[in-house]
Design a protein around this motif. Structure first.
Motif, PDB file in Angstrom:
ATOM      1  N   GLY A  26     124.344  22.366   8.060  1.00  0.00           N
ATOM      2  CA  GLY A  26     124.314  23.367   6.797  1.00  0.00           C
ATOM      3  C   GLY A  26     124.544  22.593   5.525  1.00  0.00           C
ATOM      4  O   GLY A  26     125.376  21.743   5.433  1.00  0.00           O
ATOM      5  N   CYS A  45     126.558  23.195   2.100  1.00  0.00           N
ATOM      6  CA  CYS A  45     127.407  23.947   1.532  1.00  0.00           C
ATOM      7  C   CYS A  45     127.704  23.515   0.124  1.00  0.00           C
ATOM      8  O   CYS A  45     127.381  22.381  -0.229  1.00  0.00           O
ATOM      9  CB  CYS A  45     128.940  23.834   2.318  1.00  0.00           C
ATOM     10  SG  CYS A  45     130.249  24.566   1.611  1.00  0.00           S
ATOM     11  N   GLU A  76     129.240  21.648   8.402  1.00  0.00           N
ATOM     12  CA  GLU A  76     128.698  22.802   9.063  1.00  0.00           C
ATOM     13  C   GLU A  76     127.605  22.305  10.165  1.00  0.00           C
ATOM     14  O   GLU A  76     126.498  22.073   9.933  1.00  0.00           O
ATOM     15  CB  GLU A  76     127.928  23.803   8.301  1.00  0.00           C
ATOM     16  CG  GLU A  76     128.793  24.366   7.259  1.00  0.00           C
ATOM     17  CD  GLU A  76     128.000  25.409   6.235  1.00  0.00           C
ATOM     18  OE1 GLU A  76     128.655  26.228   5.651  1.00  0.00           O
ATOM     19  OE2 GLU A  76     126.713  25.363   6.147  1.00  0.00           O
ATOM     20  N   GLY A 114     133.591  22.121  12.280  1.00  0.00           N
ATOM     21  CA  GLY A 114     133.744  22.582  10.798  1.00  0.00           C
ATOM     22  C   GLY A 114     134.124  21.752   9.767  1.00  0.00           C
ATOM     23  O   GLY A 114     133.816  20.386   9.684  1.00  0.00           O
ATOM     24  N   CYS A 115     135.111  22.003   9.030  1.00  0.00           N
ATOM     25  CA  CYS A 115     135.513  21.245   7.708  1.00  0.00           C
ATOM     26  C   CYS A 115     136.464  20.419   7.974  1.00  0.00           C
ATOM     27  O   CYS A 115     136.956  19.621   7.039  1.00  0.00           O
ATOM     28  CB  CYS A 115     135.723  22.363   6.719  1.00  0.00           C
ATOM     29  SG  CYS A 115     134.814  23.728   6.238  1.00  0.00           S
ATOM     30  N   PRO A 165     126.068  27.190   9.771  1.00  0.00           N
ATOM     31  CA  PRO A 165     126.827  27.701   8.494  1.00  0.00           C
ATOM     32  C   PRO A 165     128.106  28.437   8.996  1.00  0.00           C
ATOM     33  O   PRO A 165     129.046  28.522   8.135  1.00  0.00           O
ATOM     34  CB  PRO A 165     125.759  28.702   7.798  1.00  0.00           C
ATOM     35  CG  PRO A 165     124.356  28.026   8.183  1.00  0.00           C
ATOM     36  CD  PRO A 165     124.469  27.938   9.616  1.00  0.00           C
ATOM     37  N   LEU A 222     130.675  27.602  10.423  1.00  0.00           N
ATOM     38  CA  LEU A 222     131.395  26.780  10.384  1.00  0.00           C
ATOM     39  C   LEU A 222     132.347  26.426   9.292  1.00  0.00           C
ATOM     40  O   LEU A 222     133.384  25.934   9.420  1.00  0.00           O
ATOM     41  CB  LEU A 222     131.134  25.241  11.091  1.00  0.00           C
ATOM     42  CG  LEU A 222     130.695  25.244  12.765  1.00  0.00           C
ATOM     43  CD1 LEU A 222     132.180  25.635  13.468  1.00  0.00           C
ATOM     44  CD2 LEU A 222     129.856  26.104  13.298  1.00  0.00           C
ATOM     45  N   CYS A 223     131.460  26.886   8.365  1.00  0.00           N
ATOM     46  CA  CYS A 223     132.332  26.839   6.846  1.00  0.00           C
ATOM     47  C   CYS A 223     132.047  28.204   6.253  1.00  0.00           C
ATOM     48  O   CYS A 223     133.218  29.096   6.019  1.00  0.00           O
ATOM     49  CB  CYS A 223     131.792  25.667   6.008  1.00  0.00           C
ATOM     50  SG  CYS A 223     132.561  25.666   4.292  1.00  0.00           S
ATOM     51  N   THR A 253     138.716  30.060  13.953  1.00  0.00           N
ATOM     52  CA  THR A 253     137.351  29.729  13.902  1.00  0.00           C
ATOM     53  C   THR A 253     136.500  30.188  15.305  1.00  0.00           C
ATOM     54  O   THR A 253     135.375  30.632  15.027  1.00  0.00           O
ATOM     55  CB  THR A 253     137.010  28.338  13.613  1.00  0.00           C
ATOM     56  OG1 THR A 253     137.805  28.025  12.584  1.00  0.00           O
ATOM     57  CG2 THR A 253     135.587  28.054  13.327  1.00  0.00           C
ATOM     58  N   ARG A 274     121.381  30.155   2.993  1.00  0.00           N
ATOM     59  CA  ARG A 274     121.901  28.778   3.292  1.00  0.00           C
ATOM     60  C   ARG A 274     121.182  27.790   3.951  1.00  0.00           C
ATOM     61  O   ARG A 274     120.138  27.934   4.829  1.00  0.00           O
ATOM     62  CB  ARG A 274     122.981  29.100   4.438  1.00  0.00           C
ATOM     63  CG  ARG A 274     124.009  27.782   4.747  1.00  0.00           C
ATOM     64  CD  ARG A 274     124.814  28.112   3.528  1.00  0.00           C
ATOM     65  NE  ARG A 274     126.314  27.478   3.613  1.00  0.00           N
ATOM     66  CZ  ARG A 274     127.169  27.505   2.781  1.00  0.00           C
ATOM     67  NH1 ARG A 274     127.014  27.903   1.635  1.00  0.00           N
ATOM     68  NH2 ARG A 274     128.621  27.022   2.859  1.00  0.00           N
TER      69      ARG A 274
END
Length: 346
Positions: free
Chosen positions: A39, A41, A64, A88-89, A155, A157-158, A299, A338
Motif C-alpha cells: 500500500g 501511505c 503496508e 506493518g510499520c 493497507p 497494516l498501517c 495488529t 488507498r
C-alpha cells in the motif's frame, strides 16, 4: 545477501525509480516474504520528501506489506512456507522495556525499528515494501486471515491499525458518538472500524463530495467542515473525534464539538506546528491526544476483527511505474481510498 528489484527515492523530493537492493540472508528467526502487494501511505510521501525531517536515502518506502512466506529460518515457529502474511510499520524493537513487555512495541522506549527510513540492529538502513521480497524477524510478521484478500489486507497494516488502536483505546462502541475527521486512506478505515465496533459514526470532511461513499461504508451522518453551520449544529456532540488529517487544523474549533470529557485524537501528522488556546481543553475537561500504530498483538487482533466482519480497505490497484503519479494524486485527494502496488510489476 539477496538482490531484489525495488522502487526507491534516490534523494529527497526526487521521483521514485526502479532499482535493486540487497536483502539480508535469512537468519535463524527470520522469514523471507515474497511481497505481493504494498500500500501507498501518505507517510511514504512525507518521508520521501523529508517533510518530517532528515531522512535516509536511497529510500524504499512502504509499510503496508502483504505477501506469502517463501523461506523460514531454522528457529522459526510462528509461520511456515506458504503462509499469507503481512508486515506493518515496524520490523523490530528492544523487546525488553516496559512498553515492549506490555505489547506496545510501537512505543518502545529505545525506539522501534521502522520498516523503512530507519537503521536496524546492525546499523544498516531498512528498506520497505516497494520491492519484490523482504526479510523480517518472525515476531514482527502478522498472519493474514483467510477471509481477507491480500490486496485489500495490505493497507490494514498501517491505515487499519492506526485507526483501530485509538478507537479501541478510547472505547468506541455502542452508545458512543464518534466523528472521523477526514475521509481518505485512514479516514475510510476509521469509518468502517468504528461502525463495526458499534459506535454512532459521523464523518467530518471538507465537502460533501464523498458523502455517498461515507454512508455506504458505515457512517450514520456526514457533514462538511467548510460550512460554518456545521460547527454550530454539532457543538458538544461527540465523545471522540479521530483526526486523520495531515494538515494544520483550527483545533479550538474542533474541540468545541466534543462533549464534556470528550477526546480529540490525532493520527494524522501535519508537517507544520499547530496552535491551541488552552481554554479549549480546560472548559469541559477535554483531552487532546495522539496515537501511533498498534503493537503486534493488537495488529493481529485488528486483522482478525476485519476478517470476522468481512471487510478490508477500499483500494485502487496500480502498477509500479504509476507510483509517482499516485503520490501526486494522494496529495490532491484523488484516490478512493488507498493505492496498492501490484509488486509483480516492479
Amino acid at each position: 545477501m539477496t538482490t531484489v528489484a525495488a522502487y526507491a527515492a534516490p534523494a529527497a523530493k526526487a521521483p521514485l525509480e526502479r532499482t535493486t537492493i540487497e536483502r539480508r540472508e535469512v537468519g535463524e528467526f527470520d522469514i523471507l516474504i515474497d511481497i505481493k502487494f504494498a500500500g501507498i501511505c501518505h507517510s511514504d510521501i512525507h518521508q520521501a520528501r523529508e517533510g518530517w525531517g532528515e531522512a535516509i536515502f536511497p529510500m524504499v518506502p512502504g509499510h503496508e506489506i502483504a505477501g506469502v512466506v517463501s523461506e523460514v529460518g531454522s528457529g522459526v515457529t510462528k509461520h511456515k512456507v506458504g503462509d499469507r502474511v503481512g508486515v506493518g510499520c515496524m520490523v523490530d524493537s528492544c523487546r525488553e522495556c516496559e512498553n515492549c513487555a506490555a505489547g506496545l512495541e510501537q512505543y518502545c522506549l529505545q525506539g522501534n525499528v521502522g520498516t523503512y527510513n530507519a537503521l536496524d540492529r546492525n546499523g544498516e538502513p531498512t528498506y520497505g515494501g516497494y520491492a519484490q521480497k523482504v526479510v523480517v524477524d518472525e515476531n514482527f510478521v502478522l498472519r493474514v486471515p483467510d477471509g481477507l484478500s491480500l490486496d485489500e489486507a495490505a493497507p490494514l497494516l498501517c491505515a487499519g491499525i492506526t485507526t483501530y488502536s485509538p478507537l479501541k483505546h478510547w472505547n468506541a462502541g455502542p452508545g458512543k458518538k464518534v466523528a472521523i475527521l477526514g475521509m481518505g486512506g485512514l479516514g475510510h478505515m476509521g469509518v468502517k472500524i468504528a461502525h463495526h465496533l458499534g459506535a454512532e459514526v459521523t464523518v467530518l470532511s471538507q465537502s460533501l463530495r464523498k458523502k455517498d461513499d461515507g454512508l455506504k461504508l458505515g457512517a450514520d451522518h456526514y457533514y462538511a467542515t467548510s460550512d460554518p453551520q456545521t460547527f454550530k449544529d454539532l457543538r458538544g456532540s461527540f465523545d471522540l473525534i479521530l483526526s486523520t488529517v495531515s494538515a494544520p487544523l483550527n483545533l479550538d474549533q474542533f474541540l468545541s464539538l466534543l462533549k464534556t470529557d470528550g477526546a480529540f485524537v490525532n493520527v494524522g501528522a501535519p508537517e507544520e506546528p499547530v496552535s491551541l488556546n488552552l481554554f479549549s481543553v480546560i472548559g469541559g475537561r477535554k483531552t487532546l491526544a495522539g496515537s501511533g500504530i498498534g503493537g503486534i498483538r493488537e495488529t493481529q487482533e485488528m486483522l482478525d476483527f476485519c476478517a470476522e466482519h468481512g471487510f478490508g480497505a477500499e483500494i485502487e490497484l496500480i502498477r509500479a511505474d504509476q507510483i509517482n503519479e499516485a503520490y501526486e494524486r494522494v496529495l490532491n485527494s484523488d484516490v478512493r481510498y488507498r493505492f496498492v502496488i501490484d509488486t509483480a510489476t516492479i
